[in-house]
Enzyme design. Structure first.
Site, PDB file in Angstrom:
ATOM      1  CE  LYS A 123      -4.537   0.964   0.467  1.00  0.00           C
ATOM      2  NZ  LYS A 123      -5.498  -0.054   0.155  1.00  0.00           N
TER       3      LYS A 123
HETATM    4  N1  GLU Z   1      -7.383   0.150  -2.953  1.00  0.00           N
HETATM    5  C1  GLU Z   1      -8.170  -0.845  -3.184  1.00  0.00           C
HETATM    6  C2  GLU Z   1      -8.092  -2.018  -1.942  1.00  0.00           C
HETATM    7  O1  GLU Z   1      -8.082  -1.453  -0.921  1.00  0.00           O
HETATM    8  C3  GLU Z   1      -7.821  -1.808  -4.328  1.00  0.00           C
HETATM    9  C4  GLU Z   1      -6.243  -2.279  -4.424  1.00  0.00           C
HETATM   10  C5  GLU Z   1      -5.862  -2.554  -5.882  1.00  0.00           C
HETATM   11  O2  GLU Z   1      -6.913  -2.668  -6.763  1.00  0.00           O
HETATM   12  O3  GLU Z   1      -4.798  -2.964  -5.980  1.00  0.00           O
HETATM   13  O4  GLU Z   1      -8.580  -2.925  -2.128  1.00  0.00           O
END
Ligand code: GLU
Length: 437
Positions: A123
């Site tokens: 992240k």
């Molecule tokens: N931000 C989204 C999540 O928390 C998507 C992450 C992604 O598509 O890699 O799942």
């Protein structure tokens, strides 16, 4: 849960949280510990899987429109690559902290494992308030951040995506910056892009669509259906607004919604398409200012405790806490956000017989379609929308049934079941790979 199991769970949560104010990374650690305890896993393995593999912090200089240089703090946390390349969004928010990004990275690893896609977890985040920045400032911030994390990201290594306050336009800039700096096309370096530059059909709506699929499956297990169900949705961004729209189309009564500007309530159900049109016209994209006969404005937090059957928290983490969990009226909670329920609140909800579809399952639609986008980028072969919808639904339904059956078998909550399944899969990958050297 028997009273003895409840006491044990309470003790694990208290030990993990150490009586401290709830911090998302401590929440994540407590959730893994609860699952680890059920599986009887040793402490060293649990410590290994709770810790991020790599943490990158960058100081991002940006020339602001008034000529000043502002230095922003950004992070990229790579939690686990045991099951595949790191995967997870980038968040732009004033309250971003390293511990928040660490928690979100860990949840991504578990999410990908629970739905069984071959990706790890990561992240990113930048401490900033995008609502106070011009388009040019946002672009320069994004491009410089991308340049600074480029040594650790890449289509075979770590693939960012949108998260809170980031969107396809920002992902296009990430792709373009990586392409410019590497001197070769880099479509697969990021997902959530626009269609014309390697995006996937259905990605924007995927998280909200997944929330509705999981809700449908869960309600079916409880002998209920979406049509006629009273629902409240906290958050009206990419997840909450899409979920509300699909629920409205399926005949649910979305009686309450909220965002940072407040909450709206209509006892017979809000006119969601009209509200979506209002938000699209509003300069800040807020629900505030929307009026219609019978619609009442409420303070934002009241959306959580409305008299509804299903609650969809689709905003930020730490919303359902020990302070308000006993006032939640919804029988079913489907988590569109990451980490909206604290471990203490979970125990209260469980004791009150509430059923929670956990974030790492309920909001996995986004990363599932990100996986599809990445696969399409690598193959340079693009699917139609129907194929995406079908594959998303079948993958998510299979994952839901796995988590549901495992929960029944072990007599645990859906969250603990999902964390147990994710933990088993991550630990199996580590065991098969071995510890280098
Ligand atoms: N931000 C989204 C999540 O928390 C998507 C992450 C992604 O598509 O890699 O799942």
């Amino acid at each position: 849960m028997t009273p003895e199991q409840a006491r044990q769970a309470q003790a694990t949560v208290e030990r993990a949280l150490g009586g401290a104010e709830v911090n998302p990374y401590e929440m994540f650690r407590a959730q893994v510990d609860l699952a680890g305890q059920k599986l009887g896993y040793p402490a060293d393995i649990l410590e290994l899987v709770k810790r991020p593999e790599r943490v990158v912090e960058v100081s991002i200089p940006v020339r602001m429109d008034d000529g000043r240089i502002e230095v922003f703090t950004g992070y990229r946390v790579q939690h686990s690559s045991a099951r595949g390349p790191y995967k997870g969004g980038i968040r732009y928010h004033p309250s971003v902290t390293l511990d928040e990004v660490k928690a979100l990275a860990g949840w991504m690893a578990w999410k990908c494992a629970v739905v069984d896609i071959p990706l790890g977890g990561g992240k990113g985040g930048i401490v900033c308030d995008p609502t106070r920045m011009s388009e040019g400032e946002l672009e320069r911030l994004t491009r410089r951040y991308t340049a600074m994390i480029l040594p650790v990201i890449g289509p075979q290594h770590d693939i960012p995506a949108p998260d809170v306050n980031t969107n396809s336009r920002i992902m296009n800039w990430v792709m373009d910056t990586a392409t410019a700096l590497r001197g070769e096309p880099m479509y697969g370096v990021v997902t959530g892009k626009d269609l014309a530059v390697g995006g996937a059909r259905g990605r924007r709506e995927a998280t909200g669509r997944g929330v509705v699929i999981v809700m449908e499956e869960l309600l079916a297990q409880l002998g209920k259906r979406i049509a006629g169900t009273r629902v409240a949705v906290q958050g009206f961004g990419n997840v909450g607004s899409v979920a509300a729209q699909l629920l409205h189309e399926k005949g649910a009564k979305v009686v309450g919604v909220s965002d940072v500007s407040g909450a709206l309530y209509h006892p017979e159900g809000l006119d969601i398409p009209a509200l979506v049109a209002h938000v699209a016209r509003s300069p800040q994209r807020w629900i505030a200012g929307y009026t219609a006969p019978g619609v009442e404005a409420l303070p934002g937090p009241e959306v959580l405790t409305l008299d509804v059957e299903v609650l969809v928290p689709a905003a930020l983490e730490g919303q359902i806490t020990a302070d308000n969990a006993s006032r939640i009226q919804a029988q079913v909670i489907v988590e569109g956000a990451n980490g909206p329920t604290t471990p203490e609140a979970d125990l209260i909800l469980e004791a009150r017989g509430r059923v929670v579809a956990p974030d790492i399952l309920a909001n996995a639609g986004g990363v599932i379609v990100s996986y599809f986008e990445w696969v399409q980028n690598l193959q340079n072969f693009y699917w139609d929308e129907e194929e995406t919808h079908e594959r998303l639904a079948s993958l998510l339904r299979r994952a839901f049934r796995g988590v549901w059956d495992h929960a029944q078998k072990h007599g645990v909550s859906l969250r603990t079941s999902a964390f147990m399944l994710g933990l088993e899969r991550i630990v199996e990958a580590i065991r098969l790979r071995g510890i280098f050297p």
